[in-house]
Motif scaffolding. Structure first.
Motif, PDB file in Angstrom:
ATOM      1  N   ALA A  85       1.215  -0.660  -0.104  1.00 36.39           N
ATOM      2  CA  ALA A  85       0.386   0.041   0.175  1.00 36.39           C
ATOM      3  C   ALA A  85       1.166   1.668  -0.133  1.00 36.39           C
ATOM      4  CB  ALA A  85      -0.908  -0.053   1.225  1.00 36.39           C
ATOM      5  N   VAL A  86       2.047   1.297   0.813  1.00 36.99           N
ATOM      6  CA  VAL A  86       3.201   2.407   1.001  1.00 36.99           C
ATOM      7  C   VAL A  86       3.670   2.726  -0.307  1.00 36.99           C
ATOM      8  CG1 VAL A  86       4.790   3.662   2.020  1.00 36.99           C
ATOM      9  CG2 VAL A  86       3.120   2.821   3.328  1.00 36.99           C
ATOM     10  N   ALA A  87       4.689   1.715  -0.808  1.00 35.15           N
ATOM     11  CA  ALA A  87       4.470   2.029  -2.560  1.00 35.15           C
ATOM     12  C   ALA A  87       3.690   2.151  -3.522  1.00 35.15           C
ATOM     13  CB  ALA A  87       5.177   0.415  -2.502  1.00 35.15           C
ATOM     14  N   THR A  88       2.625   1.960  -3.081  1.00 33.31           N
ATOM     15  CA  THR A  88       1.263   1.779  -4.056  1.00 33.31           C
ATOM     16  C   THR A  88       0.885   3.631  -3.562  1.00 33.31           C
ATOM     17  OG1 THR A  88       0.044   0.189  -4.527  1.00 33.31           O
ATOM     18  CG2 THR A  88      -0.816   1.831  -5.475  1.00 33.31           C
ATOM     19  N   LEU A  89       1.206   4.739  -2.892  1.00 36.61           N
ATOM     20  CA  LEU A  89       0.861   5.979  -2.327  1.00 36.61           C
ATOM     21  C   LEU A  89       2.530   6.540  -2.866  1.00 36.61           C
ATOM     22  CD1 LEU A  89       0.012   8.394  -2.086  1.00 36.61           C
ATOM     23  CD2 LEU A  89       1.024   7.295   0.863  1.00 36.61           C
ATOM     24  N   LEU A 138      11.002  -5.250   0.600  1.00 43.14           N
ATOM     25  CA  LEU A 138      10.066  -5.788   0.383  1.00 43.14           C
ATOM     26  C   LEU A 138      10.491  -4.549  -1.020  1.00 43.14           C
ATOM     27  CD1 LEU A 138       6.827  -7.085   1.982  1.00 43.14           C
ATOM     28  CD2 LEU A 138       8.343  -7.906   0.799  1.00 43.14           C
ATOM     29  N   TRP A 139      10.821  -3.424  -0.538  1.00 41.10           N
ATOM     30  CA  TRP A 139      10.571  -2.357  -1.778  1.00 41.10           C
ATOM     31  C   TRP A 139      12.102  -2.452  -3.066  1.00 41.10           C
ATOM     32  CZ3 TRP A 139       9.887   1.281   2.883  1.00 41.10           C
ATOM     33  CH2 TRP A 139       8.537   1.513   3.076  1.00 41.10           C
ATOM     34  N   ASP A 140      13.204  -3.274  -1.782  1.00 36.81           N
ATOM     35  CA  ASP A 140      14.254  -3.578  -2.396  1.00 36.81           C
ATOM     36  C   ASP A 140      13.999  -5.009  -3.268  1.00 36.81           C
ATOM     37  OD1 ASP A 140      15.257  -1.221  -0.947  1.00 36.81           O
ATOM     38  OD2 ASP A 140      16.686  -2.346   0.346  1.00 36.81           O
ATOM     39  N   SER A 141      13.387  -5.467  -2.805  1.00 35.92           N
ATOM     40  CA  SER A 141      13.259  -7.016  -3.768  1.00 35.92           C
ATOM     41  C   SER A 141      13.388  -6.722  -5.683  1.00 35.92           C
ATOM     42  CB  SER A 141      12.515  -7.569  -3.591  1.00 35.92           C
ATOM     43  OG  SER A 141      10.849  -7.190  -3.186  1.00 35.92           O
ATOM     44  N   TRP A 142      12.463  -5.938  -5.558  1.00 31.78           N
ATOM     45  CA  TRP A 142      12.710  -6.130  -7.470  1.00 31.78           C
ATOM     46  C   TRP A 142      13.885  -4.049  -7.498  1.00 31.78           C
ATOM     47  CZ3 TRP A 142       8.824  -5.724 -11.400  1.00 31.78           C
ATOM     48  CH2 TRP A 142       7.380  -7.126 -10.880  1.00 31.78           C
ATOM     49  N   GLU A 143      15.085  -5.119  -8.296  1.00 27.53           N
ATOM     50  CA  GLU A 143      15.881  -3.789  -7.939  1.00 27.53           C
ATOM     51  C   GLU A 143      15.251  -3.111  -8.935  1.00 27.53           C
ATOM     52  OE1 GLU A 143      19.598  -5.423  -9.732  1.00 27.53           O
ATOM     53  OE2 GLU A 143      19.455  -7.784  -8.713  1.00 27.53           O
ATOM     54  N   ASP A 144      16.077  -1.823  -9.349  1.00 26.75           N
ATOM     55  CA  ASP A 144      15.319  -0.729 -10.186  1.00 26.75           C
ATOM     56  C   ASP A 144      14.946  -1.235 -11.275  1.00 26.75           C
ATOM     57  OD1 ASP A 144      15.089   1.133  -8.130  1.00 26.75           O
ATOM     58  OD2 ASP A 144      17.146   1.255  -8.055  1.00 26.75           O
ATOM     59  N   GLY A 176       8.276 -13.106   0.195  1.00 30.68           N
ATOM     60  CA  GLY A 176       8.169 -11.937  -1.231  1.00 30.68           C
ATOM     61  C   GLY A 176       8.536 -12.432  -2.274  1.00 30.68           C
ATOM     62  N   PRO A 177       9.134 -12.200  -3.218  1.00 28.67           N
ATOM     63  CA  PRO A 177       9.475 -10.602  -3.288  1.00 28.67           C
ATOM     64  C   PRO A 177       8.279  -9.321  -3.464  1.00 28.67           C
ATOM     65  CG  PRO A 177       9.220 -12.042  -5.456  1.00 28.67           C
ATOM     66  CD  PRO A 177       9.339 -13.171  -4.683  1.00 28.67           C
ATOM     67  N   ALA A 178       8.130  -8.660  -3.044  1.00 27.83           N
ATOM     68  CA  ALA A 178       7.158  -7.978  -3.509  1.00 27.83           C
ATOM     69  C   ALA A 178       5.973  -7.993  -4.822  1.00 27.83           C
ATOM     70  CB  ALA A 178       7.282  -6.023  -3.551  1.00 27.83           C
ATOM     71  N   ILE A 179       4.944  -7.432  -4.578  1.00 29.25           N
ATOM     72  CA  ILE A 179       3.755  -7.435  -6.147  1.00 29.25           C
ATOM     73  C   ILE A 179       4.206  -6.281  -6.305  1.00 29.25           C
ATOM     74  CG2 ILE A 179       2.760  -9.277  -5.281  1.00 29.25           C
ATOM     75  CD1 ILE A 179       0.468  -7.633  -4.478  1.00 29.25           C
ATOM     76  N   VAL A 180       4.152  -5.438  -5.945  1.00 25.39           N
ATOM     77  CA  VAL A 180       5.059  -3.781  -6.524  1.00 25.39           C
ATOM     78  C   VAL A 180       6.256  -3.335  -7.031  1.00 25.39           C
ATOM     79  CG1 VAL A 180       3.985  -1.280  -6.232  1.00 25.39           C
ATOM     80  CG2 VAL A 180       2.612  -3.122  -4.920  1.00 25.39           C
ATOM     81  N   PRO A 181       5.993  -3.288  -8.210  1.00 24.80           N
ATOM     82  CA  PRO A 181       8.017  -3.032  -8.091  1.00 24.80           C
ATOM     83  C   PRO A 181       8.418  -1.915  -7.860  1.00 24.80           C
ATOM     84  CG  PRO A 181       6.439  -2.110 -10.819  1.00 24.80           C
ATOM     85  CD  PRO A 181       5.754  -2.910  -8.994  1.00 24.80           C
ATOM     86  N   ARG A 182       8.955  -1.928  -7.254  1.00 24.23           N
ATOM     87  CA  ARG A 182      10.820  -1.307  -6.092  1.00 24.23           C
ATOM     88  C   ARG A 182      10.215   0.679  -6.686  1.00 24.23           C
ATOM     89  NH1 ARG A 182      16.077   1.121  -5.174  1.00 24.23           N
ATOM     90  NH2 ARG A 182      15.894   0.638  -2.797  1.00 24.23           N
TER      91      ARG A 182
END
Length: 358
Positions: A85-89, A138-144, A176-182
């Motif tokens: 949710a915070v990544a989406t924001l 989780l935010w880091d789990s997708w590399e840029d 994980g990983p996250a479902i939202v990209p970094r």
């Protein structure tokens, strides 16, 4: 204020519940007009009202620069959902998101969920710290550069740049990983009120911004120094944390002299610092505290948001700007840029790069 110590200002836009986004959007735009670093929207399971994170996600596309920081209660809430949710924001605000971690302590709130009983504050803040930890992982789990988006080959993701976090906490586990990209900021800004003893350790380990409820600059400096010492013990750079004094503000009568210091005057429930007076007196107080070196800025909670925030922006902030003590425009586009915080690299990308170079 010295050139290398900019003043940071934030404001709460909550209050009695409103059920239309327009009320909160008006306040957020007002804060943005004053170039405030961010606005917060308080939330808890103990009161009726809209979900703060959802409200700020609605406001995000209708604002341009101001940071958006909802309160997110980690107790009874799935950490994976908090992270998503915070990544989406952060995505819908184009890099202006943060979140203020809070805990739920009462049995009445626990009964709303029916999953477990209330726990002591120490255990709840340990869990909150673990939630902040796993959210960052989780935010880091997708590399840029994990997204390929190659229509010719049909490849969307480079799986070598997605990582399992395999986190085991005291009350939960996340693979994980996250479902939202970094997120655009890498990691959205984490805010924790470090005043109380149980919250000091998670603030030192995980917060980017630490709120301090104090009645004197000396009290604020003592809390700041304790959090900095703990942060250094965890291998963090204490200079990378921002400390904001939390102050409840009543500007209802601009002609009324302020209470002496912050030691007197009526105090709203749960608030340790309270100011009543006019916008000029508030500007003088903020200047004195900041020049003392005790804090990097202030988180102001207006008693009556629609009335007092207008007087803060058009009175107090305008005066600080006139005195060249506060900026007149945003130097960047993200909340991290407002706060002078670097965009962190993914820990997994750093580990992979180090492995490739070994």
């Amino acid at each position: 204020m010295t050139a290398n110590r900019p003043l940071h200002l934030a404001a709460e836009i909550g209050g009695p519940p409103h059920y239309d986004a327009g009320h909160y959007l008006t306040l957020a735009r007002l804060a943005e007009r004053g170039a405030l670093d961010f606005v917060t929207l308080g939330d808890s399971f103990a009161r009726p009202g809209l979900d703060a994170l959802a409200v700020l996600s609605r406001i995000a596309p209708a604002t341009d620069r101001v940071g958006l920081v909802p309160t997110v209660t980690t107790t009874h809430t799935e950490p994976f959902h908090v992270s998503s949710a915070v990544a989406t924001l952060d995505w819908v605000s184009r890099g202006r998101a943060g979140w203020s971690a809070e805990v739920s302590t009462t049995e009445a709130e626990a009964r709303l969920f029916g999953r477990r009983s209330a726990a002591p504050p120490g255990a709840l803040w340990q869990e909150a710290g673990e939630t902040a930890d796993v959210a960052a992982r989780l935010w880091d789990s997708w590399e840029d550069d994990a997204e390929i988006r190659d229509t010719a080959t049909g490849r969307f993701i480079d799986r070598d740049r997605l990582h399992y976090v395999d986190f085991e906490g005291s009350t939960f586990s996340v693979r994980g990983p996250a479902i939202v990209p970094r997120p655009p900021q890498g990691r959205p800004v984490t805010v924790i009120d470090g005043t109380g003893a149980p919250a000091r350790e998670p603030a030192a380990r995980h917060a980017d911004v630490v709120h301090i409820r104090a009645t004197t600059p000396e009290h604020a400096a003592a809390v700041r120094d304790d959090v900095r010492r703990r942060a250094a013990a965890h291998g963090r750079d204490p200079a990378a944390l921002r400390f904001l004094a939390a102050l409840t503000v009543d500007l209802g009568d601009a002609e009324t002299a302020p209470e002496p210091g912050l030691e007197s005057g009526p105090r709203p429930a749960g608030r340790d610092s309270y100011f009543r007076g006019g916008p000029v007196d508030l500007a003088d107080l903020l200047t004195r505290w900041h020049r003392s070196g005790a804090v990097d800025g202030f988180h102001l909670t207006p008693i009556t948001p629609a009335r007092d925030l207008e007087r803060i922006v058009n009175g107090t902030v305008a005066l600080l700007q006139h005195r060249s003590l506060f900026r007149t425009f945003y130097p960047g586009g993200t909340l991290r840029e407002h706060l002078g915080l670097a965009r962190p690299a993914s820990r997994y990308a750093l580990a992979r790069t180090a492995g490739e170079g070994a």
